[in-house]
Scaffold this motif. Structure first.
Motif, PDB file in Angstrom:
ATOM      1  N   ALA A 268      42.767  31.855  50.645  1.00 14.94           N
ATOM      2  CA  ALA A 268      43.770  32.912  50.704  1.00 14.94           C
ATOM      3  C   ALA A 268      45.317  32.327  49.491  1.00 14.94           C
ATOM      4  N   GLY A 269      45.330  30.780  49.899  1.00 15.86           N
ATOM      5  CA  GLY A 269      46.139  30.858  48.466  1.00 15.86           C
ATOM      6  C   GLY A 269      45.739  30.648  46.904  1.00 15.86           C
ATOM      7  N   ILE A 271      43.832  33.533  45.842  1.00 17.11           N
ATOM      8  CA  ILE A 271      43.414  34.573  45.309  1.00 17.11           C
ATOM      9  C   ILE A 271      45.566  34.416  45.305  1.00 17.11           C
ATOM     10  N   ALA A 272      46.020  34.663  45.654  1.00 18.87           N
ATOM     11  CA  ALA A 272      47.454  34.623  45.924  1.00 18.87           C
ATOM     12  C   ALA A 272      48.319  33.808  44.488  1.00 18.87           C
ATOM     13  N   ALA A 273      47.477  33.222  43.946  1.00 19.75           N
ATOM     14  CA  ALA A 273      47.896  32.273  42.788  1.00 19.75           C
ATOM     15  C   ALA A 273      47.817  32.893  41.535  1.00 19.75           C
ATOM     16  N   LEU A 274      45.636  33.181  41.872  1.00 22.39           N
ATOM     17  CA  LEU A 274      45.127  33.660  40.478  1.00 22.39           C
ATOM     18  C   LEU A 274      45.737  34.788  40.235  1.00 22.39           C
ATOM     19  N   LEU A 275      46.376  35.635  41.080  1.00 21.69           N
ATOM     20  CA  LEU A 275      46.181  37.260  41.143  1.00 21.69           C
ATOM     21  C   LEU A 275      47.243  37.327  39.751  1.00 21.69           C
ATOM     22  N   CYS A 276      47.759  35.993  39.499  1.00 20.59           N
ATOM     23  CA  CYS A 276      49.614  35.949  38.377  1.00 20.59           C
ATOM     24  C   CYS A 276      48.934  35.744  37.937  1.00 20.59           C
ATOM     25  N   TYR A 277      47.986  35.607  37.063  1.00 22.90           N
ATOM     26  CA  TYR A 277      47.828  34.071  35.966  1.00 22.90           C
ATOM     27  C   TYR A 277      46.525  35.381  34.772  1.00 22.90           C
ATOM     28  N   PRO A 278      46.292  35.493  33.880  1.00 25.51           N
ATOM     29  CA  PRO A 278      45.964  35.586  33.255  1.00 25.51           C
ATOM     30  C   PRO A 278      44.247  35.368  33.589  1.00 25.51           C
ATOM     31  N   PRO A 279      42.769  35.840  33.921  1.00 30.56           N
ATOM     32  CA  PRO A 279      42.874  37.612  33.090  1.00 30.56           C
ATOM     33  C   PRO A 279      43.396  38.448  33.906  1.00 30.56           C
ATOM     34  N   PHE A 280      43.512  37.321  35.198  1.00 30.13           N
ATOM     35  CA  PHE A 280      42.934  38.484  36.815  1.00 30.13           C
ATOM     36  C   PHE A 280      44.617  39.603  36.573  1.00 30.13           C
ATOM     37  N   VAL A 281      45.881  38.794  36.070  1.00 26.07           N
ATOM     38  CA  VAL A 281      47.441  40.021  36.540  1.00 26.07           C
ATOM     39  C   VAL A 281      47.527  40.624  35.278  1.00 26.07           C
ATOM     40  N   ARG A 399      51.498  33.242  48.799  1.00 26.08           N
ATOM     41  CA  ARG A 399      51.749  32.431  47.917  1.00 26.08           C
ATOM     42  C   ARG A 399      52.586  31.400  48.952  1.00 26.08           C
ATOM     43  N   ALA A 400      53.424  31.213  48.546  1.00 29.96           N
ATOM     44  CA  ALA A 400      54.636  30.370  48.556  1.00 29.96           C
ATOM     45  C   ALA A 400      54.485  30.174  50.706  1.00 29.96           C
ATOM     46  N   ARG A 401      53.996  30.800  51.688  1.00 28.25           N
ATOM     47  CA  ARG A 401      53.535  31.118  53.011  1.00 28.25           C
ATOM     48  C   ARG A 401      51.962  29.733  52.958  1.00 28.25           C
ATOM     49  N   THR A 402      51.383  30.201  52.107  1.00 27.50           N
ATOM     50  CA  THR A 402      50.701  29.418  51.999  1.00 27.50           C
ATOM     51  C   THR A 402      50.196  27.446  51.320  1.00 27.50           C
ATOM     52  N   GLU A 403      51.045  27.796  50.259  1.00 28.95           N
ATOM     53  CA  GLU A 403      51.871  26.447  49.706  1.00 28.95           C
ATOM     54  C   GLU A 403      52.042  25.628  50.630  1.00 28.95           C
TER      55      GLU A 403
END
Length: 451
Positions: A268-269, A271-281, A399-403
């Motif tokens: 989950a961490g 997925i949440a992080a990668l969604l915020c960066y290219p190319p996924f964002v 992201r915060a909760r998984t971190e």
């Protein structure tokens, strides 16, 4: 002696405040030099064009300008190389032959890892377009020196490590199939290198644009355009964040106690992080993206045009939010990176909230985009924008909760810090109280008259 949650002070940070400050000073000094270079070159009668140093390689040199002072401070002042957490015993130096076989196995694992990352870069189309072209150029130039320097470095460090059979060695042992290897160590090794490979390339790719904008900024022109000064300061703060953050991805080294101790183990961490960066964002918040929130929303400068004082105040608010965001990176010094555990930071903005960067970034987006104010589409468009940005903020909460889950699992010091902040962190306490109030409201059962 350990601090408890009721102490007036949080646990001691693993990074001193001085590290980030000297890095910031070095970076600002380099930016000033690049802006003043026409006058300097004229005064010294240097050959070549007398222009500001705003090119991509000047931005790359900014990493040295900020990184070298941080390394020197860490070694000479904080003496981080002597900490037990490095896993090194510097007085230990057995005969070279005692770790030679280990080092060859480790080099096999390291070079194979780099080869796989290079293949993945080749397969990713987005790495060969736009800003990423610069990152690929830099990494290509760095490849041969890295291969050469890795040999003496690995042989040197293995003779001083308490346990030289780390994750890289286990991956090498897996490839060579000569010795027993640990699957979890190999997984941990790849978590760390995927993080470095993915985020490192992204950070390098965005170095040149903001740096050139800051170096070429014209103060006289800024003074004539409402809101322009705030935007210029915001650009400078983002450059600070990117430069210091990129140094963090590069300087993952045991002798500096900045190595990646573990990558986030929770899917989950990631997925949440990668969604915020290219190319996924691009498919999330980009134009036409699933959660795009700026459709027909021209933002704060449009709505405050003609109100210079209000625009100045609103621009100042956005500067404050961006300053908190940049400060949250600067205090990491040499240790900034996503999805990793590299020690615990308890000072600076982390005295106010456990997630100052996420909080300030999301407040900035809400304040700058003003998604609920639209020029076309009416109420429905405004609702779409608000829902979109609300879900983006929800991703950052995720992201915060998984971190937190990762760090709570890894480090007793972080557990102490987490407990201390729950009682003493001004923003953490306020947000927690609001969350509890909402939860109580949801759980409260309606009263029914007796039948």
């Amino acid at each position: 002696m350990r601090e408890d949650a009721s102490s007036s002070q949080p646990p001691r940070s693993d990074v001193s405040a001085g590290v980030g400050l000297v890095g910031l000073a070095g970076l600002l000094g380099w930016i000033a030099f690049c802006r003043a270079f026409p006058d300097i070159s004229t005064a010294l009668d240097l050959p070549g064009p007398h222009a500001r140093l705003a090119g991509p390689y000047a931005a790359l040199c900014g990493l040295l300008a900020s990184g070298v002072p941080m390394v020197l401070w860490s070694i000479l002042v904080d003496k981080v190389h002597r900490r037990p957490s490095t896993g090194l015993v510097l007085g230990k130096q057995g005969p070279a032959h005692s770790t030679r076989a280990i080092s060859f196995t480790k080099l096999t694992g390291l070079w194979a890892t780099w080869a796989v990352i290079a293949v993945l870069y080749g397969l990713g189309r987005w790495y060969w377009d736009g800003n990423y072209l610069f990152a690929m150029e830099v990494l290509a130039y760095a490849a041969v020196p890295a291969l050469i320097l890795s040999v003496p470095y690995i042989f040197w460090i293995d003779r001083r490590m308490e346990e030289p059979r780390d994750g890289t060695w286990h991956f090498g042992a897996f490839l060579l199939a000569r010795e027993q290897w640990d699957r979890e160590k190999v997984i941990g090794h790849w978590r760390a290198w995927i993080i470095k490979g993915f985020f490192g390339a992204f950070m390098i790719s965005i170095l040149p644009g903001g740096f050139a904008e800051v170096v070429n900024a014209d103060p006289a022109a800024l003074a004539t355009r409402p809101g322009a000064l705030a935007l210029a300061v915001i650009s400078l703060l983002f450059v600070i964040d990117v430069q210091i953050g990129t140094v963090g991805y590069v300087m993952t080294m045991r002798p500096l106690d900045t190595h990646i101790r573990s990558g986030n183990p929770f899917l989950a961490g990631w997925i949440a992080a990668l969604l915020c960066y290219p190319p996924f964002v691009y498919g999330i918040t980009g134009a036409g993206g699933l959660l795009s929130y700026e459709n027909n929303a021209p933002g704060w400068q449009h709505w405050l045009a003609g109100e210079p004082w209000l625009m100045a105040l609103w621009g100042g608010w956005l500067v404050v939010l961006t300053a908190m965001y940049a400060w949250a990176t600067v205090v990491f010094g040499l240790r900034f990176s996503n999805l990793t555990y590299r020690g615990v930071i308890t000072h600076g903005p982390y005295r106010f909230t456990r997630h100052p960067a996420y909080l300030s970034k999301n407040l900035f987006w809400w304040s700058a985009a003003l998604p609920f104010l639209v020029t076309n589409g009416g109420l429905l468009e405004a609702v779409r924008n608000v829902v979109g940005l609300s879900l983006v903020s929800g991703i950052y909460y995720w992201r915060a909760r998984t971190e937190e889950a990762h760090l709570l699992r890894e480090d007793a010091k972080y557990r102490e810090y987490h407990a201390w902040m729950s009682r003493n962190g001004p923003l953490t306490v306020a947000i927690g109280a609001l969350g509890h109030a909402i939860s109580r409201g949801r759980n409260q059962q309606p009263l029914h008259p007796a039948e």
